[in-house]
Design an enzyme around this catalytic site. Sequence first.
Site, PDB file in Angstrom:
ATOM      1  N   ASP A   4       0.823  -1.211   0.000  1.00  0.00           N
ATOM      2  CA  ASP A   4       0.000   0.000   0.000  1.00  0.00           C
ATOM      3  C   ASP A   4       0.855   1.259   0.000  1.00  0.00           C
ATOM      4  O   ASP A   4       1.932   1.292   0.602  1.00  0.00           O
ATOM      5  CB  ASP A   4      -0.893  -0.008   1.246  1.00  0.00           C
ATOM      6  CG  ASP A   4      -1.849   1.165   1.289  1.00  0.00           C
ATOM      7  OD1 ASP A   4      -2.674   1.290   0.370  1.00  0.00           O
ATOM      8  OD2 ASP A   4      -1.761   1.970   2.239  1.00  0.00           O
ATOM      9  N   GLU A  26       1.007  -0.632  -5.128  1.00  0.00           N
ATOM     10  CA  GLU A  26      -0.016   0.403  -5.345  1.00  0.00           C
ATOM     11  C   GLU A  26       0.747   1.720  -5.406  1.00  0.00           C
ATOM     12  O   GLU A  26       1.125   2.291  -4.395  1.00  0.00           O
ATOM     13  CB  GLU A  26      -1.027   0.395  -4.194  1.00  0.00           C
ATOM     14  CG  GLU A  26      -2.224   1.296  -4.450  1.00  0.00           C
ATOM     15  CD  GLU A  26      -2.266   2.522  -3.555  1.00  0.00           C
ATOM     16  OE1 GLU A  26      -2.861   3.532  -3.963  1.00  0.00           O
ATOM     17  OE2 GLU A  26      -1.688   2.480  -2.447  1.00  0.00           O
TER      18      GLU A  26
END
Length: 633
Positions: free
Chosen positions: A312, A365
């Site tokens: 993330d 990401e």
Amino acid sequence: MEFYTRFTDFDIALFKSGKHFKLYEKLGSHVVEHQGVIGTYFAVWAPNAKYVSVIGNFNYWSAGSHPLNARWDGSGIWEGFIPHIGNGEVYKYFINSNTGEDLQKGDPFALRWEIPPSTASIVTDTYYEWKDEEWMYDRRQNNSLHKPYSVYEVHIGSWARSPESPDEFLNYRQLADKLVPYVKELGFTHVEFMPIMEHPYYPSWGYQITGYYAASSRYGSPQDLMYLVEELHKAGIGVILDWVPSHFPGDAHGLYNFDGTHLYEHADPNKGFHPDWKSYIFNYGRNEVRAFLISNAFFWLDRYHVDGLRVDAVASMLYLDYSRKHGEWEQNVFGGNENLEAISFLKEFNEAVYQHFPDVQNIAEESTSFTGVSRPVYAGGLGFGMKWMMGWMHDSIKYFSENPVHRKYHHNQITFSLIYAFTENFMLPFSHDEVVYGKGSMLGKMPGDDWQRFANLRLLYGYMFTHPGTKLLFMGSEFGQSGEWNYQHSLDWHLLQYDSHNGIKETVKGLNQLYKTEPALYEKQFDWHGFEWIDGGNADDSILVYVRKGNDAKNDLVVVLNMTPVVRYDFRIGVPAAGQWKEIFNSDQEAYWGSGIINYDAVNSETESWHGRENSIRITVPPLAVSIFKKQG
């Protein structure tokens, strides 16, 4: 407290140098037998502490009862053996810092925590007799970059809840009973779970983690989560976990200010505090912190048989000026804005993971144009297997939200992605981020009347599944959830009683099946040799025509996208080869709640040059639909 240690001198040397990647075998709490007595060994890293003890129900939370011993080797590790306590024991560390502070901290390596809002750690183990040997043996094939990779993104707390008690979560085992057959029916190859590591604040969706080594107790025990992973594996479905090495919250029982100093977080607020999320950023230049994080990645891959990590907020790690105003950041030693320590950490993380777990995938990401995110470290890249294609996602949603009558003025928005589609190994994501904070659901973004909205969504998914790259779809989007995602409630499963919503589900099922059975859609999904325009310039009609190619020309597919509700009869398109071309997929089927304009019969090519090709076919182009043709024989 009796002396007992799990550390060798080699362990300590590895830890100090940041190269110990299985710290979970040493630090934390472990039930052991010592001198014929069963008890629990505790070890915690707190180099700036003057005194550390274990407190819990077993000693009435008395800070003076069970002190730990400081190791003599400068490692900063405190350890000790407490007899006659074991699994299920609730505990914290009492830390008297050399700053004078008294702190009560949870165990950074705890394998289980109390259910929030309680904050203590729990002694437990991750023992499990796995029965997923077949999956693990074939995993390299299933996770290959040259195989179908279609991901269903799930938030465990809100995928489904019991209709009888909608305020209660399904536990990991209950979820397995419902989720596994559903994902198998729809044909996804992988499930990605939003963070399941322990987090105190449920509305953070799991992205504000305190217990990096613990499966969230909200949904059951570590073994319950293992059962869920195992059941997915037995059904032939891979498991990806969201992983958050970018930041952590400032909760009093967590990593922040752990021993009274900035131990895990960077001491400089320009590098250590995240202004957007009001959280703290790991100190990637500190060897022991790097070992903590890489060990954590290894832990989930090792103990939980996980098939990949989706990392993330990589962009926030890469840049010193991420979300910072002028004067709130300092340049690196070369005068740039890159965070060199974080970049070095990500490279080491990827190299270590792929060396020890060569059959998994790490997915970034990452939303910027940082070069080589999914290129090998030896070639100058960060070393990820894949990267989310955020630009494609934004452009696609923006284009599809336009009324079809205006789309001809935005044609370059839908073709632009192919200019850079092969600069990385891209995953095409329609994730949770696109259906929250007032952005509406995927269906809610589509223009027009009811029929057009559903047709547009089927068309968008058809475009996604025929565009180069792997796929990711957030839960609820696969049946056209009407409202945006609400983490406090179950998905709106009742919508599947309507043909329109069921048609979206059937479309996704059909596209997954197509993706898995047509080599042209996956064999060269990251290679420019796998895509060729037939006609990318027909802005007036808002029609795109392209070829997807695999290793064998006989598998070539011709894809036709009609971005308007106008049916085109006798529409001529160039084809790669002479022969009979048959429509193998059409999102306008009545079974999908389409209008049923289908090319039923195979079409013979004609030697009429079109689109710069020697052969062409005439077809009927359905409204707001994707139709896919394959040469027969």
